[in-house]
Motif scaffolding. Sequence first.
Motif, PDB file in Angstrom:
ATOM      1  N   LEU A 372       0.836  -1.207   0.000  1.00  0.00           N
ATOM      2  CA  LEU A 372       0.000   0.000   0.000  1.00  0.00           C
ATOM      3  C   LEU A 372       0.867   1.252   0.000  1.00  0.00           C
ATOM      4  O   LEU A 372       0.587   2.216  -0.711  1.00  0.00           O
ATOM      5  CB  LEU A 372      -0.908   0.017   1.226  1.00  0.00           C
ATOM      6  CG  LEU A 372      -2.129  -0.886   1.175  1.00  0.00           C
ATOM      7  CD1 LEU A 372      -2.973  -0.678   2.410  1.00  0.00           C
ATOM      8  CD2 LEU A 372      -2.941  -0.584  -0.059  1.00  0.00           C
ATOM      9  N   ALA A 376       1.228   4.236  -2.973  1.00  0.00           N
ATOM     10  CA  ALA A 376       1.100   5.682  -2.805  1.00  0.00           C
ATOM     11  C   ALA A 376       2.379   6.393  -3.238  1.00  0.00           C
ATOM     12  O   ALA A 376       2.330   7.407  -3.950  1.00  0.00           O
ATOM     13  CB  ALA A 376       0.781   6.001  -1.349  1.00  0.00           C
ATOM     14  N   ALA A 381       3.182  10.382  -3.980  1.00  0.00           N
ATOM     15  CA  ALA A 381       2.747  10.940  -2.703  1.00  0.00           C
ATOM     16  C   ALA A 381       3.964  11.120  -1.808  1.00  0.00           C
ATOM     17  O   ALA A 381       4.917  10.351  -1.890  1.00  0.00           O
ATOM     18  CB  ALA A 381       1.748  10.008  -2.033  1.00  0.00           C
ATOM     19  N   THR A 382       3.934  12.140  -0.955  1.00  0.00           N
ATOM     20  CA  THR A 382       5.026  12.299   0.006  1.00  0.00           C
ATOM     21  C   THR A 382       4.778  11.346   1.168  1.00  0.00           C
ATOM     22  O   THR A 382       3.733  10.709   1.255  1.00  0.00           O
ATOM     23  CB  THR A 382       5.078  13.734   0.569  1.00  0.00           C
ATOM     24  OG1 THR A 382       3.857  13.957   1.259  1.00  0.00           O
ATOM     25  CG2 THR A 382       5.238  14.746  -0.529  1.00  0.00           C
ATOM     26  N   GLU A 385       1.777  12.363   3.298  1.00  0.00           N
ATOM     27  CA  GLU A 385       0.529  12.120   2.557  1.00  0.00           C
ATOM     28  C   GLU A 385       0.194  10.633   2.564  1.00  0.00           C
ATOM     29  O   GLU A 385      -0.951  10.235   2.781  1.00  0.00           O
ATOM     30  CB  GLU A 385       0.651  12.608   1.113  1.00  0.00           C
ATOM     31  CG  GLU A 385       0.500  14.097   0.960  1.00  0.00           C
ATOM     32  CD  GLU A 385       0.961  14.593  -0.417  1.00  0.00           C
ATOM     33  OE1 GLU A 385       0.678  15.739  -0.735  1.00  0.00           O
ATOM     34  OE2 GLU A 385       1.613  13.829  -1.159  1.00  0.00           O
ATOM     35  N   THR A 386       1.231   9.832   2.329  1.00  0.00           N
ATOM     36  CA  THR A 386       1.022   8.384   2.343  1.00  0.00           C
ATOM     37  C   THR A 386       0.486   7.931   3.689  1.00  0.00           C
ATOM     38  O   THR A 386      -0.477   7.166   3.768  1.00  0.00           O
ATOM     39  CB  THR A 386       2.353   7.666   2.056  1.00  0.00           C
ATOM     40  OG1 THR A 386       2.879   8.179   0.853  1.00  0.00           O
ATOM     41  CG2 THR A 386       2.163   6.178   1.949  1.00  0.00           C
ATOM     42  N   GLN A 389      -3.178   9.474   4.341  1.00  0.00           N
ATOM     43  CA  GLN A 389      -4.294   9.105   3.476  1.00  0.00           C
ATOM     44  C   GLN A 389      -4.370   7.606   3.184  1.00  0.00           C
ATOM     45  O   GLN A 389      -5.405   7.130   2.748  1.00  0.00           O
ATOM     46  CB  GLN A 389      -4.192   9.887   2.160  1.00  0.00           C
ATOM     47  CG  GLN A 389      -4.366  11.368   2.413  1.00  0.00           C
ATOM     48  CD  GLN A 389      -3.820  12.214   1.305  1.00  0.00           C
ATOM     49  OE1 GLN A 389      -3.217  11.705   0.364  1.00  0.00           O
ATOM     50  NE2 GLN A 389      -4.015  13.512   1.399  1.00  0.00           N
ATOM     51  N   VAL A 390      -3.273   6.904   3.384  1.00  0.00           N
ATOM     52  CA  VAL A 390      -3.309   5.478   3.047  1.00  0.00           C
ATOM     53  C   VAL A 390      -3.042   4.595   4.266  1.00  0.00           C
ATOM     54  O   VAL A 390      -3.822   3.714   4.584  1.00  0.00           O
ATOM     55  CB  VAL A 390      -2.289   5.164   1.923  1.00  0.00           C
ATOM     56  CG1 VAL A 390      -2.255   3.675   1.650  1.00  0.00           C
ATOM     57  CG2 VAL A 390      -2.652   5.920   0.674  1.00  0.00           C
ATOM     58  N   PRO A 393      -5.736   5.256   7.402  1.00  0.00           N
ATOM     59  CA  PRO A 393      -7.060   4.666   7.165  1.00  0.00           C
ATOM     60  C   PRO A 393      -7.022   3.145   7.195  1.00  0.00           C
ATOM     61  O   PRO A 393      -7.941   2.513   7.725  1.00  0.00           O
ATOM     62  CB  PRO A 393      -7.444   5.170   5.779  1.00  0.00           C
ATOM     63  CG  PRO A 393      -6.673   6.414   5.605  1.00  0.00           C
ATOM     64  CD  PRO A 393      -5.396   6.227   6.354  1.00  0.00           C
ATOM     65  N   ALA A 394      -5.956   2.560   6.664  1.00  0.00           N
ATOM     66  CA  ALA A 394      -5.882   1.097   6.679  1.00  0.00           C
ATOM     67  C   ALA A 394      -5.709   0.576   8.095  1.00  0.00           C
ATOM     68  O   ALA A 394      -6.188  -0.498   8.434  1.00  0.00           O
ATOM     69  CB  ALA A 394      -4.739   0.619   5.793  1.00  0.00           C
TER      70      ALA A 394
END
Lengths: 490, 265
Positions: A372, A376, A381-382, A385-386, A389-390, A393-394
């Motif tokens: 994942l 990203a 993605a920085t 951000e990773t 946003q990723v 949430p996971a």
Amino acid sequence: MPLLWLILIVLGIAAAGYLLGRGRALASVGGDRRALHSLPSYYGANVALKAVVPAVLLLLVWLLAQPFYVNSVVSGLIPDSEIAEGSSRGLVLAEVRRTADGLDAAVAAGQMDEGFAGNAGADAAEVTQKLKDAGQIVTSQITAPILRAAQEYRVQNAAGRLWMAIAVIAVAVLGALWGLRETSAEFRARNVVETGIRALLIGAASIAILTTIGIVLSLVFNTVEFFRLYPASDFFTGLNWAPSFSGRGGASDLGVLPLLWGTFYISIVALAVAVPIGLFSAIYLSEYATPRVRAVAKPMLEILAGIPTIVYGLFALLTVGPLLMTVFGKEGLGWMQAGTAVMTAGLVMGIMLIPFVSSLSDDIINAVPQALRDGAYGLGATKSETIRQVVLPAALPGIVGAILLAASRAIGETMIVVLGAGAAARLSLNPFEAMTTVTAKIVSQLTGDADFASPEALVAFALGMTLFVITLGLNIFALYIVRKYREQYE
Amino acid sequence: MFDTPNREASVSQTDIKINARDVQVFYGDNHAIKDVSVDIEDKTVTAFIGPSGCGKSTFLRCLNRMNDTIDICRVEGTILLDGEDIYDKSVDPVQLRAKVGMVFQKPNPFPKSIYDNIAYGPRIHGLARNKAELDEIVEKSLRRGALWDEVKDRLHAPGTGLSGGQQQRLCIARAIATEPEVLLMDEPCSALDPIATAQVEELIDELKQNFSVVIVTHSMQQAARVSQKTAFFHLGNLVEYGETGQIFTKPNDPRTESYITGRIG
């Protein structure tokens, strides 16, 4: 025969059985282990299991049953005239047991010989004097029937012990012989051992579950008892907590709301401290820190979890409270009257919870698949951000679980509250006032010389039950959240 | 069994998109890539083939600096994208990865809706001025990813609920939503069944009209089907690089011949 010896003998029989079974299995095929169904050690283990398991079960049942039997026998020896006004047969039996224990101890210490202790014709006054001389606690003058009963109690117990030892050893030997008889090349010892291991694991699990059920039941019965003495509606809706002390009677106000409010207020302050700090440190440790930093920082953080809560309580009382006083106290902003306050306890409890949140979240964040993150990063993605946003949430269901676990700890915490938050039960919004929690009040209701049948003491069980229901609800909610989102984020 | 590659495309497009010279990669003390020099053309599918552990994936990850995320990895040599050194200090690897997109071996949809998966790249790079534009990008990317018809009615369902092949096409659509110039694919079909593989291969063939595609694959048939140029890696060395048809029919190096005929690897 002492219990320890009995257990050692049974284990000895099992060990001998193991060796014999192993040898017999090998002998039955002339030393060629390939002809055996199972490895030789399984045959040995089968014999050992058959020696130990029935014997230990018998031992347990006997130990549980013997007191009932002896009590009923001894109880028959006590005439009704011995039971004083306002007393009960149970109290007299306790007296009998105490006397018997005193005789046992005096004999063991060599201050009384066995013949005298067991002498049915001995004078009660003389025995009392001797027991007192031997330093044994005897409440009052022992009467003759009580002495007879105590002597009978000792005899019955000694006989019971002896028969128990004989029976247990016999069962162990018979079990071992049974195991040995079975031992042959075709016997599926491996499968039997497998079943035995499964039974062991089931047994361990059921002990845990049964204990839980027992604790809950004891809470429930005492809570019901409390509600018989004190109206439930007043307990759950009362805004005032003012127990009268020492069971001296008079009206007690036992409203739970101020305590619940204190519990929640302190827990919220604690979580407001622990969740951001714990989560951010978990993110740093799992995503940013180099392995070397991580190797040092993670154990350091986990040391926080190993500090006893009483030490945190001292920290609250002696360091954080006075520190807050200098800022918010009379010399500062004037919001705070004393060092013990919701804020003091909340801050310190927050520090205590940081390792819970961070350690669990760290494991959960690490469990998010690298794929994942790669995905990203591959889109440009920085790092943050990773993560935002990723990865988060996971990891969210697990993190929510960690936070709710921390909340359960915060709600159940006692020592920090006792030392840091004061003892005043009050409904207030000011976090710089002293408040108290359900747990701290359970402690104060049960310590001291309160009568256990009074509502002032029984309220502790109702409080415990309330707390239990709340934490159970939190845990169920945490599980629900974790399940619900796990389906979505896999 | 080897299709004749589309020679027209490779003849008309001879722009060099990526120019790698003497690339060395080290994992700690392990010298994983040795002196690899390769020119990757624009609007072409280039396949990297070779046995497991030969360094083809490692080299692929050098092209968008994904190896930066591995602490012990060190890259030497020069890799030019449109004549610009991507390992230059002034280059932001994050910006580079927006230009050189990547699709991975295992489908890795984010734990978000299908729509949010596609919109992720455009959002973080600010490619859309408003919701309508973003909707348009999402639809266009899903159409190009050959997934639109299957998911248009459930754009807000979780991306993880799709089938394996759909997930991989979602990841491809997600990668092309950021309008990259080069698309790197690391064994994109290895987790897919033959039907999903065929769909993805068809998609790769369409993508080469707009992008330069570099694909790592274990399947020589796949390399032959989809690529115009093929590079054969062995033990960290680039053994042979040339037109796909020529590699598969008249390889110059005996090692290449051994590999494609199944004697090594």
